[in-house]
Motif scaffolding. Structure first.
Motif, PDB file in Angstrom:
ATOM      1  N   ASP A   1     -19.743 115.036  35.103  1.00 54.66           N
ATOM      2  CA  ASP A   1     -20.625 115.970  34.410  1.00 54.66           C
ATOM      3  C   ASP A   1     -21.096 117.093  35.336  1.00 54.66           C
TER       4      ASP A   1
ATOM      5  N   ILE B   1     -18.694  92.393  30.806  1.00 53.04           N
ATOM      6  CA  ILE B   1     -18.183  93.105  29.627  1.00 53.04           C
ATOM      7  C   ILE B   1     -16.654  93.067  29.571  1.00 53.04           C
TER       8      ILE B   1
ATOM      9  N   CYS C   1     -14.165  94.158  31.507  1.00 53.32           N
ATOM     10  CA  CYS C   1     -13.355  95.337  31.808  1.00 53.32           C
ATOM     11  C   CYS C   1     -12.211  95.000  32.752  1.00 53.32           C
ATOM     12  N   GLY C   2     -12.412  93.954  33.582  1.00 55.03           N
ATOM     13  CA  GLY C   2     -11.340  93.548  34.474  1.00 55.03           C
ATOM     14  C   GLY C   2     -11.207  94.366  35.736  1.00 55.03           C
ATOM     15  N   ARG C   3     -12.176  95.217  36.024  1.00 56.16           N
ATOM     16  CA  ARG C   3     -12.063  96.001  37.255  1.00 56.16           C
ATOM     17  C   ARG C   3     -12.142  95.120  38.485  1.00 56.16           C
TER      18      ARG C   3
ATOM     19  N   ALA D   1      -8.664  93.650  38.928  1.00 54.01           N
ATOM     20  CA  ALA D   1      -7.690  94.622  39.459  1.00 54.01           C
ATOM     21  C   ALA D   1      -7.942  94.877  40.943  1.00 54.01           C
TER      22      ALA D   1
ATOM     23  N   ARG E   1      -9.617  86.952  28.650  1.00 60.51           N
ATOM     24  CA  ARG E   1     -10.357  87.873  29.517  1.00 60.51           C
ATOM     25  C   ARG E   1     -11.643  87.274  30.085  1.00 60.51           C
TER      26      ARG E   1
ATOM     27  N   HIS F   1     -15.433 120.827  28.866  1.00 62.63           N
ATOM     28  CA  HIS F   1     -16.465 120.079  29.599  1.00 62.63           C
ATOM     29  C   HIS F   1     -16.846 118.794  28.878  1.00 62.63           C
TER      30      HIS F   1
ATOM     31  N   VAL G   1     -16.675 114.962  30.431  1.00 61.14           N
ATOM     32  CA  VAL G   1     -17.801 114.018  30.442  1.00 61.14           C
ATOM     33  C   VAL G   1     -17.430 112.747  29.686  1.00 61.14           C
TER      34      VAL G   1
ATOM     35  N   ASP H   1     -14.962 110.646  31.629  1.00 58.71           N
ATOM     36  CA  ASP H   1     -15.524 109.986  32.797  1.00 58.71           C
ATOM     37  C   ASP H   1     -16.140 108.631  32.458  1.00 58.71           C
TER      38      ASP H   1
ATOM     39  N   TYR I   1     -13.670 103.147  31.935  1.00 58.72           N
ATOM     40  CA  TYR I   1     -13.662 102.304  33.139  1.00 58.72           C
ATOM     41  C   TYR I   1     -12.252 102.015  33.660  1.00 58.72           C
TER      42      TYR I   1
ATOM     43  N   CYS J   1      -9.998 100.026  32.448  1.00 51.61           N
ATOM     44  CA  CYS J   1      -9.973  98.554  32.439  1.00 51.61           C
ATOM     45  C   CYS J   1      -8.593  98.009  32.796  1.00 51.61           C
ATOM     46  N   TYR J   2      -8.615  96.838  33.385  1.00 50.94           N
ATOM     47  CA  TYR J   2      -7.353  96.151  33.662  1.00 50.94           C
ATOM     48  C   TYR J   2      -6.830  95.586  32.356  1.00 50.94           C
ATOM     49  N   ASP J   3      -5.535  95.800  32.066  1.00 49.63           N
ATOM     50  CA  ASP J   3      -4.935  95.245  30.854  1.00 49.63           C
ATOM     51  C   ASP J   3      -5.860  95.554  29.671  1.00 49.63           C
ATOM     52  N   ALA J   4      -6.121  96.817  29.479  1.00 50.19           N
ATOM     53  CA  ALA J   4      -7.265  97.253  28.677  1.00 50.19           C
ATOM     54  C   ALA J   4      -7.213  96.782  27.225  1.00 50.19           C
ATOM     55  N   PRO J   5      -8.326  96.281  26.742  1.00 55.10           N
ATOM     56  CA  PRO J   5      -8.391  95.808  25.346  1.00 55.10           C
ATOM     57  C   PRO J   5      -8.091  96.912  24.328  1.00 55.10           C
TER      58      PRO J   5
ATOM     59  N   VAL K   1     -14.716  98.139  26.047  1.00 49.78           N
ATOM     60  CA  VAL K   1     -15.737  97.271  26.665  1.00 49.78           C
ATOM     61  C   VAL K   1     -17.109  97.927  26.630  1.00 49.78           C
TER      62      VAL K   1
ATOM     63  N   ALA L   1     -20.720  96.554  25.683  1.00 48.47           N
ATOM     64  CA  ALA L   1     -21.813  96.637  26.650  1.00 48.47           C
ATOM     65  C   ALA L   1     -22.998  97.438  26.125  1.00 48.47           C
TER      66      ALA L   1
END
Lengths: 433, 444
Positions: free
Chosen positions: A68, A347, A349-351, A354, A370, B34, B38, B41, B44, B46-50, B105, B109
Motif C-alpha cells: 500500500d 488458518i 495457509c501452510g506457509r 512451505a 491441512r 493501486h 493493495v 498484497d 498469503y 498459501c502452500y497447496d492453496a485451498p 484462508v 481467519a
C-alpha cells in the motif's frame, strides 16, 4: 507520569525526541513549527563554509515501498545546507532565543583543516546553540570533497577533528558516525579518544534504491543518470540498533553517551534505541513521511510504556538491554525450544510448512486435510515458522524444561548453562578444571 | 401522465434513461492499479492453496496474484488463461463466494477473503484490452472437429483444440456466439458487450470458424457431423424451460426468466423494455436472482422471489441473495405456486406454504396471494434437442471421464452433460478437458 526530560551531555530537552540534521531542520520556519509540535530538540541541518554548496535541481529522493505504498526506506542525494552561513546563524539564534527550553544542536561540516573549524565554531557559539554535531557521515556529494563520510571512514581523522573542536569551543561535541564502514567500534573509539562528549549514529547508508528498467538509470534519476545516495527510514533500523549496541558494550567506549538514529518511526523503536544505550534519539524519515505530528505518538507511547514498567526517567531506560547483548559463543546451548502450533488459531495457509519443508529442517507435517504439526524429532527451533506465520501467536516457541528429552538429539535437557567455549566440538574449548 | 414504478400494469420507461444507465452499470467497478496492488498484497501465497482446489478450472491463483503484486499483470493474465481461456468472463460471473474466495484462508481467519475475482478481472482485462492473444497454435494436425454450441464449454473446447493444431468449426443456433455468456447473464455483470469482445479475442488463436444459425435438429444431424469430422463435441446447453405445472400458467405476462434476461442483454434501449409494477419471480437459482434484480433496476415497484424450499436450499449464493435484498427485492421461502389468477392476464399468484420432512416437500394447506402484473418462471432449464441414440443420465447426456458420451467420437460438456453444476467456470473446465481427451485420442 514518567519524566521524559533529558540532560544529554549537558544539553537539556523536555523529551528525548530530536529531529535529526536533515531537510526538516534546515530553516527557522520548520524548526519553529517542530518545536510548536512538541519536539524536544533539533539538530540543525549541517552548516558549511561559504560559498554555500548547491543541490541538484532534479529529484533528490529514491524510495522503497512496502504494501500500500508504505514507505519503508528513502535514500537521498541532497547535500548540506544550500543557504549562506550567516542566514542560518541568524535564524538559529532567533529560534533558540524564543525556545530556550529546547535542545538546539548545530551540525557542522567544513574542510578537514583546523583553521576552518576555528573559523566556524565561534560563530555557532555566538548563536546560543547548546551543542554541535560533527557530520562525519554523509555518504554522497560531500565525501567526494574530502568531508562527511570521507572523514568518518578514517578513525585518525575523526580523532583529529574532534580534538580541534574540543579545543576551540565550550559547546558539547557530538560526533555523528557513518555506517559505511566494517566495524563501527573503531570510529567510535576514535571519537572517544578525541574527547567527544557523545557519538550519534547512524548516518545514512550508501545505497541505490532502484533502477528504472526502461531508461536503465538508477533512481532518483537526474537527466538519465543516478548517484548513490544515503538510505534511511524503517528499513535501516536493525543495522542502526546493532551499531548502537556494539558501541554501548565495547569496553573502550562503554559509557560514552549515544544519540540514537536510524529508522525510528514509533515510540517502540525509540525505546529500543534507549534500551541499547541511547540517551536521546533522533528522527528524520518518519517526520518526512508523516509530518511533525508523529511526536505526539512518540511521547505518549514512551511515557505510557515507562509508566507501565515503572520507569520514572529516561536514564533508567538507557542501556537497560545492553548487558543482554552478548557474543554468539556465550549463548546458552542448553536452552532448548520447540515450535508449537495452536490448532485453533491456525488458518491452514501452510506457509510454515512451505518454509520448513523447502528451506529449513522438514520438521512440520501436513495432513490431507491441512493440519500442520511440528515433528519434534526434526525441529531445530529455528523459529522461521513463527516468522512467516501470518497469525500472531499461532506458532510459539516452547522451552523444554530441564529433565525433558529433546527428541531431535535424544539428550535430556540440562539445567546448567553451557556455551560454545566449553563445548566438546570446539577445538579451542578449555576443559573445565 | 408520466410513467413511474407505481404505474399499473406492464410498462416500459418506468425510470429515466439516466437512472437506467446508472442501474445497469458495472456491478463492481474494476480495480485501478493501486487497488489491485493493495488487494494482491493480502494474498498469503498459501502452500497447496485451498483456492486452487476450489476453482473448477484449477487456476494457480496464488501465482497470478503474486504476478500482479510483482508488477507483471500480463503474466498473471497468462497464468489464468492457461487454465481458463474465459477467465475474463469467469472473473465477472463466478460465484467466487462459494468457490475460491470461500476457500481463501483469510475468509476463515477474518471473514474477508482476498478479492480473487476482482484481481482476476484486473489481470485479464489488462491483457485482453491490449488486444494481445497470448497463445499460438501447434503445428497443424489435419484433424477437423465439430463443436456444437458456442457457449463457455464449446468455446473453451474449441480454443484448446485450436491450440493443439486442430481445425475447429463451431456451430451455434443463435445469431451470435457466447451462449449463456451472451444471453444468460445479468447485464450489470457483463457490460460493454464484453461477451462478444471475449469471443473475438479468443478466436484470435486461429483455426476456429464459426457458423451461426445452425443447430442440431435443424440443419445439423449428429450422423452427418460424425461422418464429416474426426470428432464432435456437444455443448448445446439446456434449451428447454421447466413448466410451473400450476393452474393458469398460460395467462398473459407469465414468462420465462431466461427470455427476459436475454432481452435485457440484447436490447440497445433499456427504456423500451416493459416491466410490471408488481413482479413475482418463482425459483431459487441465479436465474431467479438475475431476473428479480433486473426487474427492480428497470423500475418495478414490488419484486418478490418466491422459492419453494428454505433459504439454505437456494442455489443462488447468500451473496446473491443479499445483492437482491439490497436492491429492494423481497425473498419469500417455503412457498410453492398453486395457481395463477387473472382474466387472461395475470393479476395474482396463489402460493401454498411448504414444509419439508425427510427430503420430501409437502404443502401445509395454508395459502396466500401476491399481486402480480408479471411473473417470471425460473425453476430450471432442461435438455432439449439432444441427438437420438445418446445415452442419458437423468435428464442430461451421460458422460464418463472427460466428457465421453456413449457414442465413440462424440464428447459432451457444459450444462447439457451430466455431472456438472451449471456454472460457467465448470463448463469451461469440461470443454478444456474434453479437448485434451479428444486430442489424445486423435493423436494417440
Amino acid at each position: 507520569m514518567a519524566d521524559l526530560s533529558t540532560n544529554f551531555v549537558g544539553i537539556k530537552s523536555p523529551n528525548p525526541f530530536w529531529l535529526a540534521s536533515a531537510p526538516p531542520t534546515d530553516k527557522e520556519y520548520n524548526v519553529r513549527r517542530a518545536y510548536e509540535a512538541g519536539w524536544g530538540g533539533v539538530v540543525w541541518k549541517t552548516l558549511g563554509l561559504d560559498p554555500h554548496i548547491v543541490n541538484v535541481n532534479g529529484p533528490r529522493y529514491g524510495v522503497v515501498y512496502g504494501a500500500d505504498r508504505r514507505v519503508l526506506g528513502i535514500n537521498n542525494i541532497e547535500l548540506i545546507t544550500d543557504r549562506p552561513l550567516d542566514v542560518n546563524l541568524r535564524e538559529i539564534k532567533a529560534v533558540k532565543r524564543d525556545y530556550p527550553d529546547r535542545a538546539m544542536v548545530v551540525s557542522l561540516m567544513v574542510p578537514c583543516e583546523e583553521w576552518a573549524w576555528k573559523e566556524i565554531l565561534p560563530k555557532v557559539e555566538e548563536t546560543g546553540a547548546d551543542g554541535i554535531e560533527l557530520n562525519f557521515g554523509c555518504p554522497h556529494g560531500m565525501s567526494e570533497r574530502g568531508m562527511g563520510a570521507a572523514v568518518g571512514q578514517v578513525p585518525e581523522y575523526i580523532e583529529m577533528v574532534t580534538r580541534w573542536c574540543k579545543a576551540n569551543t565550550r559547546m558539547p561535541v557530538l560526533v555523528k558516525l557513518t555506517p559505511n564502514i566494517t566495524d563501527v567500534r573503531y570510529p567510535a573509539r576514535a571519537a572517544h579518544a578525541g574527547g567527544a562528549d557523545a557519538v550519534s549514529l547512524i548516518n545514512t547508508i550508501s545505497s541505490i534504491t532502484s533502477v528504472n528498467l526502461d531508461t536503465m538509470s538508477p533512481e532518483p534519476s537526474i537527466d538519465g543518470k543516478g548517484s548513490h545516495g544515503g538510505y534511511c527510514g524503517a528499513a535501516v533500523k536493525p543495522i542502526a540498533l546493532n551499531m548502537v549496541a556494539e558501541i554501548a558494550r565495547d569496553r573502550e567506549t562503554a559509557g560514552l553517551p549515544i544519540s540514537g538514529i536510524g529508522g525510528i518511526t514509533t515510540w517502540r523503536d525509540a525505546a529500543e534505541f534507549l534500551s541499547l544505550g541511547a540517551g536521546s534519539v533522533q528522527v528524520c524519515t518518519a517526520a518526512m513521511v508523516y509530518g511533525f505530528g508523529i511526536v505526539k505518538e512518540l511521547k505518549a507511547g514512551l511515557s505510557d510504556w515507562m509508566d507501565e514498567k515503572g520507569y520514572t526517567s529516561v536514564d533508567q531506560v538507557t542501556g537497560r538491554a545492553v548487558p543482554n547483548v552478548t557474543d554468539w559463543q556465550y549463548l546458552n546451548l542448553n536452552y532448548v525450544t520447540k515450535a508449537r502450533i495452536d490448532q485453533d488459531a491456525c488458518i491452514k495457509c501452510g506457509r510454515c510448512y512451505a518454509a520448513c519443508e523447502d528451506t529449513s529442517h522438514q520438521a512440520i507435517s501436513m495432513s490431507p486435510d491441512r493440519v500442520f504439526e511440528v515433528i519434534d524429532e526434526e525441529c531445530v527451533a529455528c523459529n522461521l515458522c513463527v516468522d512467516v506465520c501470518p497469525v500472531e501467536d499461532c506458532i510459539t516457541m516452547e522451552e523444554l524444561q530441564p529433565g525433558m528429552t529433546d527428541l531431535r538429539t535424544g539428550k535430556v535437557v540440562e539445567a546448567e548453562y553451557a556455551n560454545w567455549t566449553t563445548h566438546p566440538n570446539n577445538p579451542s574449548a578449555k576443559a573445565a578444571e | 401522465m408520466k410513467t413511474t414504478p407505481r404505474t399499473s400494469g406492464v410498462q416500459a420507461g418506468r425510470l429515466s434513461a439516466k437512472a437506467l444507465a446508472e442501474n445497469f452499470q458495472d456491478l463492481h467497478a474494476p480495480f485501478d492499479d493501486h487497488e489491485a496492488m493493495v488487494a494482491a498484497d493480502r494474498c498469503y501465497f498459501c502452500y497447496d492453496a485451498p483456492c486452487i482446489a476450489a476453482c473448477p478450472t484449477a487456476i494457480d491463483i496464488p501465482l497470478f496474484i503474486r504476478q500482479i503484486q510483482a508488477g507483471h499483470p500480463n503474466g498473471a493474465a497468462k497464468t489464468i488463461f492457461e487454465q481458463n481461456i474465459l477467465g475474463g468472463m469467469c472473473a465477472r460471473v463466478c460465484p467466487t463466494e462459494t468457490l475460491c474466495e470461500e476457500a481463501c484462508v483469510r475468509e476463515a481467519a477474518e471473514g474477508k477473503p482476498v478479492q480473487i475475482g476482482r484481481l482476476q478481472r484486473f489481470a485479464t482485462d489488462g491483457l485482453m484490452s491490449s488486444g494481445v492473444h497470448p497463445f499460438t497454435r501447434s503445428e497443424a494436425t489435419g484433424k477437423r472437429i465439430a463443436v456444437v454450441g458456442a457457449g463457455p464449454a464449446g468455446l473453451a473446447c474449441a480454443h484448446r483444440l485450436a491450440m493443439k493444431g486442430h481445425e475447429v468449426v463451431i456451430f451455434d443456433g443463435r445469431s451470435k456466439p457466447g451462449g449463456l455468456n451472451e444471453f444468460g447473464i445479468a447485464s450489470y455483470k457483463s457490460v460493454d458487450n464484453f461477451a462478444q469482445s471475449e469471443v473475438e479475442w479468443l478466436m484470435k488463436i486461429g483455426g476456429i470458424s464459426l457458423r451461426t444459425g445452425e443447430r442440431l435438429g435443424g440443419s445439423l444431424t449428429l450422423e452427418a457431423l460424425r461422418a464429416e469430422y474426426d470428432a464432435v463435441f456437444l455443448a448445446i446447453g439446456l434449451a428447454g424451460v421447466n413448466a410451473l405445472r400450476a393452474e393458469g400458467e398460460d395467462c398473459e405476462n407469465v414468462l420465462d426468466a431466461v427470455d427476459f434476461i436475454a432481452d435485457l442483454r440484447q436490447t440497445g434501449n433499456l427504456s423500451s423494455l416493459p416491466v410490471g409494477r408488481n413482479v413475482v419471480v418463482i425459483g431459487g437459482g441465479m436465474t431467479a436472482v438475475d431476473a428479480a434484480v433486473q426487474s427492480k433496476l428497470l423500475g418495478a415497484d414490488q419484486v418478490t422471489i418466491v422459492y419453494r424450499r428454505g433459504q439454505d436450499g437456494m442455489s443462488a449464493s447468500r451473496y446473491e441473495q443479499d445483492l437482491a435484498t439490497s436492491k429492494g427485492v423481497r425473498l419469500v421461502f417455503n412457498a410453492q405456486p398453486l395457481a395463477v389468477h387473472g382474466n387472461g392476464t395475470v393479476r395474482e399468484v396463489e402460493f401454498e406454504y411448504t414444509e419439508s420432512a425427510g427430503g420430501t416437500l409437502t404443502g401445509t394447506g395454508e395459502t396466500f396471494r401476491l399481486a402480480a402484473d408479471q411473473v417470471f418462471k425460473a425453476i430450471g432449464q432442461t435438455l432439449e434437442g439432444a441427438p437420438e441414440g445418446l445415452a442419458l443420465d437423468g435428464n442430461k447426456i451421460a458422460v464418463t471421464g472427460p466428457g465421453r458420451t456413449s457414442e465413440a467420437g462424440v464428447w459432451a460438456g457444459g450444462d447439457c452433460a451430466a455431472g456438472g453444476n451449471d456454472l460457467t467456470v465448470t463448463a469451461v473446465a469440461e470443454g478444456r478437458d474434453a479437448a485434451m481427451d479428444i486430442h489424445a485420442q486423435l493423436m494417440g
